[in-house]
Design an enzyme around this catalytic site. Structure first.
Site, short mmCIF file in Angstrom:
data_model
loop_
_atom_site.label_atom_id
_atom_site.label_comp_id
_atom_site.label_asym_id
_atom_site.label_seq_id
_atom_site.Cartn_x
_atom_site.Cartn_y
_atom_site.Cartn_z
N ALA A 1 29.76 46.37 -10.17
CA ALA A 1 28.41 46.85 -10.53
C ALA A 1 28.48 47.98 -11.55
O ALA A 1 29.41 48.78 -11.51
CB ALA A 1 27.69 47.35 -9.27
N PRO A 2 27.53 48.05 -12.47
CA PRO A 2 26.33 47.21 -12.59
C PRO A 2 26.55 45.89 -13.32
O PRO A 2 25.59 45.15 -13.50
CB PRO A 2 25.37 48.10 -13.38
CG PRO A 2 26.27 48.96 -14.22
CD PRO A 2 27.51 49.19 -13.40
N GLY B 1 28.34 45.27 -16.47
CA GLY B 1 28.53 45.21 -17.92
C GLY B 1 29.77 44.43 -18.32
O GLY B 1 29.74 43.60 -19.23
N GLU C 1 31.37 43.86 -5.26
CA GLU C 1 30.77 45.19 -5.20
C GLU C 1 30.35 45.48 -3.76
O GLU C 1 29.47 44.83 -3.23
CB GLU C 1 29.56 45.27 -6.15
CG GLU C 1 28.76 46.55 -6.07
CD GLU C 1 29.57 47.81 -6.34
OE1 GLU C 1 30.26 47.90 -7.38
OE2 GLU C 1 29.55 48.73 -5.48
N ASP D 1 38.00 47.92 -12.64
CA ASP D 1 37.29 48.96 -13.38
C ASP D 1 36.90 49.99 -12.32
O ASP D 1 35.79 49.96 -11.80
CB ASP D 1 36.08 48.35 -14.09
CG ASP D 1 35.44 49.30 -15.06
OD1 ASP D 1 36.16 50.13 -15.65
OD2 ASP D 1 34.20 49.24 -15.21
N CYS E 1 36.65 55.41 -16.71
CA CYS E 1 35.96 56.09 -17.82
C CYS E 1 36.10 57.61 -17.68
O CYS E 1 35.16 58.35 -17.93
CB CYS E 1 34.51 55.65 -17.93
SG CYS E 1 33.57 55.84 -16.42
#
Ligand SMILES: C[S@@+](CC[C@H](N)C(=O)[O-])C[C@H]1O[C@@H](n2cnc3c(N)ncnc32)[C@H](O)[C@@H]1O
Length: 440
Positions: free
Chosen positions: A231-232, A234, A252, A301, A355
């Site tokens: 999620a979300p 991308g 998720e 991620d 990130c």
């Protein structure tokens, strides 16, 4: 195996009519006629100032000046200036064929990765075919005046978007991909598209560095792919732009975020792909045990500090709480990476990404897991991704650009374990760390 996945997952559901788009980055514009024109909205967004959290900034100063050396002051300046942030526009190959590409080009956007004429026409062909097969659609009423314009930060550091040599000069070692993303040298923002029943969105706004983990994953048609922390959605959307996997399992565990994920998938993918794209609700730390060796490609991620948004924690208390969480994250991240390495088949690959700029959540996590996974082998993303795309992104360490290096003791760790995109004036993409590991 398949059945087990099916029982533990749920099919993506139709979007409720009241759905509001959450898929754009912070501060992106909503196209909402009832709340004033797009132009009004643009002005409001540009005026809005955001207050940063000094506790988080102090922590970053302390840690990143050590880890990034002379790159940190300029990265800091970008993080503290949201108006300088750039946005990528990733086209949706399943939506109606539109004139958006022409609008983007006329506004000075350029393709990332650069497309050769041949691959561009292949993509258009695929897009047109996809659309007629999957969905009826029309162009949205998008024109250049809908785009917000912010003054450029530093012209000297911007990529030369007019240079035609870039088309052939930077060829990634990837198969012809239908992934199409456009970037602009200045912080220009397209408005995000609101959901309209019966329509697929035409593009997704994103930090262009988010595409790098997907490029590194090298998904091919027919692959079985796991997006462990989805999620979300991308990167799941980007995966579906780049190939047609036999299966994409989007996992998720958080129910609210899973709802958001389902809505993203429904806004971008035609229903005919529902049997290939499934949503799962497991704790990713244990996924590898239940689906051992099943997937060709796994993307982790990972939940991380998210430097951009944590810097703007709404209260000091929230900022301090996040800094406490930050200390705990590497344990969870390592567990997710171990689980991913169990879920991938022999010969398959895992891409780990975050990130944040923090080495503790990046290089150190990869190194920890490699130490107790003898079957895991690091792959070099420097030559494959950092070198060809160094015109667009600033990677650390970056000897070619003559940057002052971080502490020598940190260098071997830095360059071997993954590549880090550091936001810089004029190319504000990142933070984004990625590492690729093959299971031998
Ligand atoms: C950085 S976000 C993923 C962003 C997403 N890949 C994208 O491109 O839109 C990390 C996600 O991991 C989820 N997460 C947190 N703990 C998790 C766990 N134990 N297993 C799997 N996912 C988890 C979070 O809820 C969050 O949605």
């Amino acid at each position: 195996m398949w059945r087990k996945i099916w029982f533990e997952t749920k099919r993506i559901r139709p979007i409720p009519l009241s759905f509001k788009c959450h898929t754009a980055p912070d501060g992106a514009l909503q196209q909402n006629k009832q709340k004033g024109s797009v132009k009004d909205k643009v002005r409001k967004t540009i005026k809005k100032q955001r207050a940063f959290c000094s506790a988080v900034l102090n922590h970053f100063d302390h840690q990143y000046s050590e880890e990034l050396g002379d790159l940190w002051p300029s990265a800091r300046a970008v993080l503290l200036d949201p108006q300088s942030w750039q946005y990528g526009v990733m086209l949706n190959r399943f939506s109606a064929v539109t004139d958006i590409t022409q609008i983007l080009l006329s506004l000075g956007f350029s393709s990332l990765p650069p497309q050769t004429d041949a691959s561009a026409s292949l993509c258009y062909g695929a897009s047109a075919a996809s659309n007629s097969k999957y969905e009826e659609g029309q162009d949205t009423l998008l024109s250049p005046h809908h785009i917000s314009k912010c003054p450029p930060e530093d012209f000297s550091l911007q990529p030369d978007t007019t240079s035609q040599d870039s088309l052939s000069e930077f060829t990634l070692s990837l198969p012809h991909s239908s992934l199409r993303c456009y970037i602009h040298p200045h912080p220009q923002r397209f408005p995000s598209q609101a959901h309209r029943p019966g329509w697929l969105k035409q593009y997704y706004l994103l930090n262009a560095a988010s595409l790098l983990p997907v490029l590194a994953l090298q998904v091919r048609d027919g692959d079985k792919v796991l997006d462990l922390c989805s999620a979300p959605g991308g990167k799941a959307i980007a995966i579906m732009q780049s190939a047609t996997p036999a299966l994409l399992c989007c996992n998720e565990p958080d129910p609210h975020r899973r709802d958001w994920l389902s809505k993203t998938l429904e806004s971008f993918l035609p229903r005919s792909l529902n049997s290939r794209v499934i949503v799962s609700a497991q704790d990713g730390q244990f996924f590898g045990h239940s689906e051992a060796g099943f997937y060709d490609k796994v993307l982790v991620d990972a939940p991380c500090s998210n430097d951009r948004s944590w810097l703007y924690s709404s209260t000091r208390h929230q900022g301090e709480q996040r800094l406490k969480d930050r200390a705990r994250l590497p344990v969870l991240q390592a567990q997710l990476l171990r689980s991913a390495l169990s879920a991938v088949r022999r010969g398959g690959v895992v891409v780990y990404s975050t990130c944040t700029l923090s080495m503790f959540e990046n290089h150190a996590v990869v190194e920890t897991v490699l130490n107790d996974f003898p079957e895991a082998e690091l792959e070099d993303l420097w030559e494959e991704i950092a070198v060809p795309l160094s015109k667009y992104f600033t990677f650390s360490p970056h000897p070619a650009c003559g940057q002052t290096q971080p502490k020598p003791s940190l260098l071997p760790l830095n360059s071997r374990l993954g590549i880090l995109v550091v936001p810089q004036p004029g190319r504000t993409w990142g933070p984004m760390f990625l590492s690729r590991i093959r299971r031998k």
